[in-house]
Design an enzyme around this catalytic site. Sequence first.
Site, PDB file in Angstrom:
ATOM      1  N   LYS A 164     -63.182 -60.195 -78.336  1.00 22.20           N
ATOM      2  CA  LYS A 164     -63.995 -60.838 -79.369  1.00 22.20           C
ATOM      3  C   LYS A 164     -63.130 -61.231 -80.564  1.00 22.20           C
ATOM      4  O   LYS A 164     -62.135 -60.576 -80.847  1.00 22.20           O
ATOM      5  CB  LYS A 164     -65.084 -59.889 -79.869  1.00 22.20           C
ATOM      6  N   GLY A 171     -70.662 -65.790 -80.604  1.00 22.46           N
ATOM      7  CA  GLY A 171     -70.128 -65.984 -79.257  1.00 22.46           C
ATOM      8  C   GLY A 171     -68.861 -66.813 -79.174  1.00 22.46           C
ATOM      9  O   GLY A 171     -68.279 -66.926 -78.099  1.00 22.46           O
ATOM     10  N   GLU A 206     -63.451 -54.541 -76.609  1.00 28.33           N
ATOM     11  CA  GLU A 206     -64.506 -53.513 -76.493  1.00 28.33           C
ATOM     12  C   GLU A 206     -64.880 -53.353 -75.028  1.00 28.33           C
ATOM     13  O   GLU A 206     -64.714 -54.287 -74.245  1.00 28.33           O
ATOM     14  CB  GLU A 206     -65.782 -54.029 -77.183  1.00 28.33           C
ATOM     15  N   GLU A 281     -77.564 -55.369 -85.938  1.00 26.20           N
ATOM     16  CA  GLU A 281     -77.723 -55.783 -84.535  1.00 26.20           C
ATOM     17  C   GLU A 281     -77.149 -54.723 -83.604  1.00 26.20           C
ATOM     18  O   GLU A 281     -76.038 -54.239 -83.824  1.00 26.20           O
ATOM     19  CB  GLU A 281     -76.953 -57.078 -84.260  1.00 26.20           C
ATOM     20  N   ASN A 296     -75.887 -58.616 -90.097  1.00 23.13           N
ATOM     21  CA  ASN A 296     -76.134 -59.885 -90.773  1.00 23.13           C
ATOM     22  C   ASN A 296     -76.624 -59.597 -92.181  1.00 23.13           C
ATOM     23  O   ASN A 296     -77.596 -58.873 -92.372  1.00 23.13           O
ATOM     24  CB  ASN A 296     -77.180 -60.707 -90.022  1.00 23.13           C
ATOM     25  N   ARG A 298     -77.962 -61.552 -94.409  1.00 22.74           N
ATOM     26  CA  ARG A 298     -78.790 -62.671 -94.894  1.00 22.74           C
ATOM     27  C   ARG A 298     -80.224 -62.512 -94.390  1.00 22.74           C
ATOM     28  O   ARG A 298     -80.503 -61.653 -93.557  1.00 22.74           O
ATOM     29  CB  ARG A 298     -78.230 -63.978 -94.324  1.00 22.74           C
ATOM     30  N   ARG A 344     -88.766 -71.127 -81.345  1.00 28.71           N
ATOM     31  CA  ARG A 344     -88.037 -72.104 -82.156  1.00 28.71           C
ATOM     32  C   ARG A 344     -88.238 -73.492 -81.536  1.00 28.71           C
ATOM     33  O   ARG A 344     -87.893 -73.705 -80.370  1.00 28.71           O
ATOM     34  CB  ARG A 344     -86.545 -71.775 -82.183  1.00 28.71           C
TER      35      ARG A 344
END
Length: 469
Positions: A164, A171, A206, A281, A296, A298, A344
């Site tokens: 990552k 992603g 990871e 998360e 996050n 926000r 959405r």
Amino acid sequence: MSTAPRKFKKILIANRGEIACRIIWTCKEMGIRTVAVHSDVDRDSLHVRFADEAACIGPAPSAQSYLNIPAIISTAEIFNVDAIHPGYGFLAESSYFAEICAACNIKFIGPPAPIIRLMGDKVKARRAMAEAGLTVLPGSPDPVTSEEEGLKLAREIGFPVIVKAAGGGGGRGMRIVQAPEELGKALEAASNEAAAAFKDGSVYIERYVQNPRHIEIQVLADEYGDCIHLGERECSIQRRHQKLLEEAPSPVLSPELRNEMGDAAVAACKKLGYASAGTVEFLLDEDNKFYFMEMNTRIQVEHPVTEMVTLADIVRNQIRIAEGERLGYTQDDLLIVGHAIECRINAENPETFAPSPGLITAFNLPGGPGVRVDTYVYAGYRVPPFYDSMIAKVIVHARTRDLAIARMKRALEAMVIEGIKTTIPLHLKIMDDPRFKAGDISTNFMEHFLTQNGSKIAKNRNGAVALAG
Ligand code: MV4
């Protein structure tokens, strides 16, 4: 510690689209005046009409408008605002912007700049959250700088592993590695992608979790060390790291596991001195073990599902906390009632996911019991091609998950958007999917779903998408 709470008379919303409207709605309810900023092509957006005052801050490209810090700060100065709400995206997770606001004596409605910076670096965030008591997956405590180092680590962790980007999220700069011989190439590819996307080629490793569920805990923390959680959102239904629909509560969490995840998130936020709304998360594996993934800092797109099942107004809480008020409730005040789902609605071809901007020639919103629509568009509005394609969110709330699914179907069936293509037909198919109905979903759901439904889209080995045929 200051005792006299700040009180905001006027807030500038440094964003566009549905979230700018959403923030203005709450400001109106709180008796706070609003200033909208907009690009040249957003003059006719509803956020501009809903705000008390508005200013054009630049041309269409967001680098020259919604990311234009001098234009935004000077607008804030000229209109004499007390605070700036950044919404999501754009400047919402810019610690630099948060610092500029503070230097200009304008309150940034979000957490302290150092915490934004910490969470923006996924390696540092992982380490800080582990130190604050959250379980993280076995992996590297620092960025991996050579193939030898990576190989040694990966062998300790055991394959498969995931590479990552430290600067990442969403992603990009991510590679799954099944066997040692693939690691060298994966490290290089991920690092190059990360360098191009985030100007930082650092990557880390990871253990890879197969078929995880993406479950996130909403937290609220004040500036005096109080923190509570508002339960979880289930966000596993996504395609190429873009969430398509979210729900609350998760169909798989027991009350015990919810409390355990929530308490862990709250304890970590308290240790870090977090303040404002935030989301922790987690990846949930097939043995119901949960691991910290990212935080996050926000308000998130999917916050309405939490608002529906808790009756909290998360934007109101962000503003109150930024005003220096105390949270005023304890964890025991939290009640989760019923089930909420958000779809959405994107201006996209529902089969190919190609953007479909243009003129909306006919428009009808669903209503009735338990239906909420957050949108900035209307009949006669032209969706510009410059920004993300989400034009509306349909959120339903009902007593049970089955009733919420039935309610979402009837809401989507009543929704009319003509002139452009939207993802409404895709959501209608998901509502009818047996696995979705059974709550049998993981992050792999959409891949199976699209294959089963004869999608024209096939995923190639690199995860890139090509038109089949
Ligand atoms: C993972 C993972 C499995 N194991 N990490 C995707 C985006 C970024 N936020 C982290 N992601 C993942 N990290 C480990 N160790 C699987 C994913 C992942 C994913 C996570 C959440 C929602 C959708 C996803 C789709 C593919 C991969």
